[in-house]
Scaffold this motif. Sequence first.
Motif, PDB file in Angstrom:
ATOM      1  N   GLY A   1       2.756  66.540  62.949  1.00  0.00           N
ATOM      2  CA  GLY A   1       2.636  65.173  63.460  1.00  0.00           C
ATOM      3  C   GLY A   1       4.005  64.507  63.526  1.00  0.00           C
ATOM      4  O   GLY A   1       4.996  65.135  63.888  1.00  0.00           O
ATOM      5  N   LEU A   2       4.052  63.232  63.158  1.00  0.00           N
ATOM      6  CA  LEU A   2       5.338  62.498  63.176  1.00  0.00           C
ATOM      7  C   LEU A   2       6.273  62.998  62.082  1.00  0.00           C
ATOM      8  O   LEU A   2       7.482  62.764  62.136  1.00  0.00           O
ATOM      9  N   GLY A   3       5.701  63.624  61.039  1.00  0.00           N
ATOM     10  CA  GLY A   3       6.547  64.153  59.960  1.00  0.00           C
ATOM     11  C   GLY A   3       6.775  63.188  58.828  1.00  0.00           C
ATOM     12  O   GLY A   3       7.631  63.408  57.971  1.00  0.00           O
TER      13      GLY A   3
ATOM     14  N   PRO B   1       4.896  69.830  64.199  1.00  0.00           N
ATOM     15  CA  PRO B   1       5.591  68.556  64.432  1.00  0.00           C
ATOM     16  C   PRO B   1       5.496  68.179  65.909  1.00  0.00           C
ATOM     17  O   PRO B   1       5.399  69.059  66.783  1.00  0.00           O
ATOM     18  N   VAL B   2       5.527  66.911  66.209  1.00  0.00           N
ATOM     19  CA  VAL B   2       5.407  66.436  67.598  1.00  0.00           C
ATOM     20  C   VAL B   2       6.465  67.070  68.493  1.00  0.00           C
ATOM     21  O   VAL B   2       6.187  67.424  69.649  1.00  0.00           O
TER      22      VAL B   2
ATOM     23  N   ILE C   1      -1.757  62.228  65.047  1.00  0.00           N
ATOM     24  CA  ILE C   1      -3.047  62.918  64.932  1.00  0.00           C
ATOM     25  C   ILE C   1      -2.983  64.282  65.631  1.00  0.00           C
ATOM     26  O   ILE C   1      -3.382  65.311  65.079  1.00  0.00           O
ATOM     27  N   LYS C   2      -2.436  64.289  66.838  1.00  0.00           N
ATOM     28  CA  LYS C   2      -2.410  65.532  67.619  1.00  0.00           C
ATOM     29  C   LYS C   2      -1.593  66.611  66.917  1.00  0.00           C
ATOM     30  O   LYS C   2      -2.000  67.763  66.802  1.00  0.00           O
ATOM     31  N   GLY C   3      -0.428  66.205  66.404  1.00  0.00           N
ATOM     32  CA  GLY C   3       0.405  67.184  65.705  1.00  0.00           C
ATOM     33  C   GLY C   3      -0.278  67.700  64.447  1.00  0.00           C
ATOM     34  O   GLY C   3      -0.250  68.906  64.157  1.00  0.00           O
ATOM     35  N   LYS C   4      -0.941  66.795  63.725  1.00  0.00           N
ATOM     36  CA  LYS C   4      -1.643  67.214  62.501  1.00  0.00           C
ATOM     37  C   LYS C   4      -2.819  68.127  62.844  1.00  0.00           C
ATOM     38  O   LYS C   4      -3.066  69.128  62.168  1.00  0.00           O
TER      39      LYS C   4
ATOM     40  N   LEU D   1      11.058  55.213  62.744  1.00  0.00           N
ATOM     41  CA  LEU D   1      12.182  56.167  62.733  1.00  0.00           C
ATOM     42  C   LEU D   1      11.686  57.585  62.999  1.00  0.00           C
ATOM     43  O   LEU D   1      12.282  58.328  63.785  1.00  0.00           O
ATOM     44  N   ALA D   2      10.581  57.961  62.381  1.00  0.00           N
ATOM     45  CA  ALA D   2      10.035  59.307  62.601  1.00  0.00           C
ATOM     46  C   ALA D   2       9.705  59.514  64.075  1.00  0.00           C
ATOM     47  O   ALA D   2      10.002  60.575  64.642  1.00  0.00           O
ATOM     48  N   ALA D   3       9.155  58.496  64.707  1.00  0.00           N
ATOM     49  CA  ALA D   3       8.831  58.600  66.143  1.00  0.00           C
ATOM     50  C   ALA D   3      10.112  58.781  66.961  1.00  0.00           C
ATOM     51  O   ALA D   3      10.171  59.607  67.879  1.00  0.00           O
TER      52      ALA D   3
END
Length: 382
Positions: free
Chosen positions: A347-349, A101-102, A93-96, A293-295
């Motif tokens: 976000g996470l991408g 990207p995070v 949410i924060k990245g979006k 995996l994205a995280a």
Amino acid sequence: MKITRLTTYRVAPRWMFLKVETDEGITGWGEPVLEGRARTVEAAVQEFAETLIGQDPMRINDLWQTMYRGHFYRGGAILMSAIAGIDQALWDIKGKALGVPVYQLLGGLVRDKMKVYSWVGGDRPADIVADMQRLMEGGFDTFKLNGTEEFGLLDTPRAIDTAVAKIAGVHDALGTQVSFGIDFHGRVSAPMAKPLLKALEPFRPLFVEEPVLAEQAEHYARLAASTSIPLAAGERMYSRFEFKRVLEAGGIAIVQPDLSHAGGITECHKIASMAEAYDVAFAPHCPLGPVALAACLQVDFVSHNAVLQEQSMGIHYNKGAELLDYVINKEDFRIANGYIHALPKPGLGVEVDEERVIRAAKNAPDWHNPIWRHKDGSVAEW
Ligand SMILES: O=C(O)C(=O)C[C@@H](O)[C@H](O)CO
Ligand SMILES: [Mg+2]
């Protein structure tokens, strides 16, 4: 911004996705799952939801600390997996919300690409060389495999020879064209780990993972003193407070926290930093889905000591769905020559195919690992 709803989706093969909605229309996704305990983690997520709804999702650190400290009891596989998935969604949410990207929120890239490895051989290591040769055609040169099948607390030289023969077969066929980690998967007792490690040394595995069970962590330093093989562990350790003891005692060369079991991005980024202070490498465990995996990748790309990333494409657990089946932006997860690039989207991408997730959740399998038994009928570590 306020959190308005948390929805969980258990889906094939054995994953669970979490959707966190906000009053500004921004949605975050996480993967709070503990393989074989999805329903238990789901209940924990819904309990945390009671304190999260109405809160500002941008205050990730305060929400994390409140989830961890606010309910008296803390830690462990279930609660830390629930917190992990919620944390992932909050970072998404924060990245979006900020359009980045995070990894940009964590200080930016330390590398241009990240080395990944692939599983071969399944629960009972077999067809290892053929699996490796097939994957080498796709550019992989680094692998992981289970070191043994059931293994007795006191097992025989023949059992050790059987385990070593499989590794010798890889070495004879492929030599140093490939590197591989051997996962003891907690199946080997402390008394048997020492002779088995010694017998494997001539084949120079990249590492041996979970050489003993996490609850036997006091053996790591002793085993490290008896072998030249780097030891790895972490998938069954759930917070900084567990890793600190292992780092302080020494013996582990590679920590492998799971971003969906050890408190998420917030906690695993701290674990990576702690490990770096001890000259210990960081190689996140990830036999799970695309959000997990994205995280992992978000932390890999900001951690100097990140060396290897597990990913589940083709893993023996993925029955009924593959790594990218629920992903819209599949091209961002492309692996070339054994490397993956940072996920470019905010976000996470990962862009989750929500319709497919909702459909899959209608008939989710209730995956559990098999219960293995020794020849005498006693339960064996799987
Ligand atoms: O990927 C690994 O390293 C594993 O040991 C797999 C194990 O964690 C299973 O996911 C448990 O169900
Ligand atoms: Mg493992």
